[in-house]
Design a protein around this motif. Structure first.
Motif, mmCIF file in Angstrom:
data_model
loop_
_atom_site.group_PDB
_atom_site.id
_atom_site.type_symbol
_atom_site.label_atom_id
_atom_site.label_comp_id
_atom_site.label_asym_id
_atom_site.label_seq_id
_atom_site.Cartn_x
_atom_site.Cartn_y
_atom_site.Cartn_z
ATOM 1 N N PHE A 13 0.821 -1.210 0.000
ATOM 2 C CA PHE A 13 0.000 0.000 0.000
ATOM 3 C C PHE A 13 0.857 1.264 0.000
ATOM 4 C CE2 PHE A 13 -3.431 -2.732 1.965
ATOM 5 C CZ PHE A 13 -4.140 -2.845 0.783
ATOM 6 N N PHE A 14 1.961 1.264 0.741
ATOM 7 C CA PHE A 14 2.836 2.431 0.765
ATOM 8 C C PHE A 14 3.484 2.646 -0.601
ATOM 9 C CE2 PHE A 14 6.806 4.678 1.867
ATOM 10 C CZ PHE A 14 6.242 5.798 2.460
ATOM 11 N N LYS A 42 4.685 -0.004 -15.402
ATOM 12 C CA LYS A 42 6.013 -0.499 -15.034
ATOM 13 C C LYS A 42 6.537 0.206 -13.779
ATOM 14 C CE LYS A 42 9.495 0.566 -17.709
ATOM 15 N NZ LYS A 42 10.535 0.631 -18.749
ATOM 16 N N ASN A 43 6.415 1.531 -13.732
ATOM 17 C CA ASN A 43 6.904 2.279 -12.575
ATOM 18 C C ASN A 43 6.050 2.040 -11.339
ATOM 19 O OD1 ASN A 43 9.245 3.620 -13.580
ATOM 20 N ND2 ASN A 43 7.901 4.921 -14.787
ATOM 21 N N SER A 44 4.752 1.906 -11.507
ATOM 22 C CA SER A 44 3.874 1.637 -10.362
ATOM 23 C C SER A 44 4.172 0.275 -9.755
ATOM 24 C CB SER A 44 2.405 1.692 -10.786
ATOM 25 O OG SER A 44 2.070 2.980 -11.183
ATOM 26 N N LEU A 45 4.306 -0.742 -10.604
ATOM 27 C CA LEU A 45 4.625 -2.078 -10.092
ATOM 28 C C LEU A 45 5.999 -2.096 -9.433
ATOM 29 C CD1 LEU A 45 3.182 -4.359 -12.915
ATOM 30 C CD2 LEU A 45 2.247 -3.962 -10.624
ATOM 31 N N GLY A 46 6.949 -1.348 -9.996
ATOM 32 C CA GLY A 46 8.271 -1.235 -9.381
ATOM 33 C C GLY A 46 8.203 -0.584 -8.015
ATOM 34 N N SER A 47 7.412 0.457 -7.896
ATOM 35 C CA SER A 47 7.243 1.139 -6.612
ATOM 36 C C SER A 47 6.565 0.231 -5.585
ATOM 37 C CB SER A 47 6.414 2.407 -6.819
ATOM 38 O OG SER A 47 6.255 3.105 -5.628
ATOM 39 N N CYS A 50 9.092 -2.413 -4.555
ATOM 40 C CA CYS A 50 10.114 -1.782 -3.718
ATOM 41 C C CYS A 50 9.575 -1.548 -2.306
ATOM 42 C CB CYS A 50 10.528 -0.463 -4.364
ATOM 43 S SG CYS A 50 12.077 0.215 -3.789
ATOM 44 N N GLY A 51 8.364 -1.046 -2.200
ATOM 45 C CA GLY A 51 7.743 -0.855 -0.884
ATOM 46 C C GLY A 51 7.609 -2.164 -0.141
ATOM 47 N N TRP A 52 7.243 -3.221 -0.875
ATOM 48 C CA TRP A 52 7.092 -4.535 -0.247
ATOM 49 C C TRP A 52 8.409 -5.041 0.318
ATOM 50 C CZ3 TRP A 52 9.197 -9.292 -1.762
ATOM 51 C CH2 TRP A 52 8.767 -10.390 -0.996
ATOM 52 N N PHE A 53 9.480 -5.061 -0.497
ATOM 53 C CA PHE A 53 10.706 -5.685 0.016
ATOM 54 C C PHE A 53 11.415 -4.831 1.059
ATOM 55 C CE2 PHE A 53 12.708 -4.033 -4.014
ATOM 56 C CZ PHE A 53 13.727 -3.269 -3.466
ATOM 57 N N PHE A 54 11.200 -3.524 1.060
ATOM 58 C CA PHE A 54 11.792 -2.719 2.130
ATOM 59 C C PHE A 54 11.080 -2.956 3.453
ATOM 60 C CE2 PHE A 54 14.154 -0.139 -0.950
ATOM 61 C CZ PHE A 54 15.323 0.070 -0.245
#
Length: 136
Positions: A13-14, A42-47, A50-54
């Motif tokens: 969500f973040f 592409k950028n939304s899925l990347g974000s 990225c939020g998930w693994f952090f």
């Protein structure tokens, strides 16, 4: 497992929230009325990823079987590898030596700032709790 799922949802969500905020800022700053759908996806899925693994990788710090140095090393290795695979794959960081070194330096700088901030915060919290326990 409950903590993992909660952190996963929080990170997703973040990441999605940041993708929407940055997209809106881009549209507002460029008076753009048309977005490239593929690039946005592409950028939304990347974000989101990225939020998930952090958020999920911070679970290393909750493992009592590891020393702080081990927790930090595992967390750092996990996030730097995943972030740079993602950043190079999506195109957030251009694939050349100069960009790579600038990105690494920026990443290290932010990592040190955030790690130190969290360390000092929790050390202060621990001190306050110990002082309160002594008063009992």
């Amino acid at each position: 497992m409950k903590t993992f799922l909660f952190r996963s949802m929080t990170g997703i969500f973040f990441g999605a929230f940041l993708a929407v905020v940055f997209t809106n800022l881009y549209v507002l700053s460029n008076d753009s009325i048309m977005l490239n759908g593929t690039l946005f996806l592409k950028n939304s899925l990347g974000s989101i990823f990225c939020g998930w693994f952090f958020t999920v990788s911070s679970l290393y710090f909750e493992n009592p079987n590891l020393r702080l140095s081990q927790q930090t090393a595992l967390h750092f290795a996990t996030v730097i590898i995943l972030y740079f695979v993602l950043a190079f794959g999506i195109g957030w960081v251009p694939f050349n030596l100069t960009s790579f070194f600038i990105a690494i330096a920026s990443f290290l700088g932010f990592y040190v700032i955030f790690w130190t901030s969290f360390y000092l915060y929790f050390k202060r919290q621990m001190k306050k709790l110990n002082e309160e326990l002594e008063l009992l």
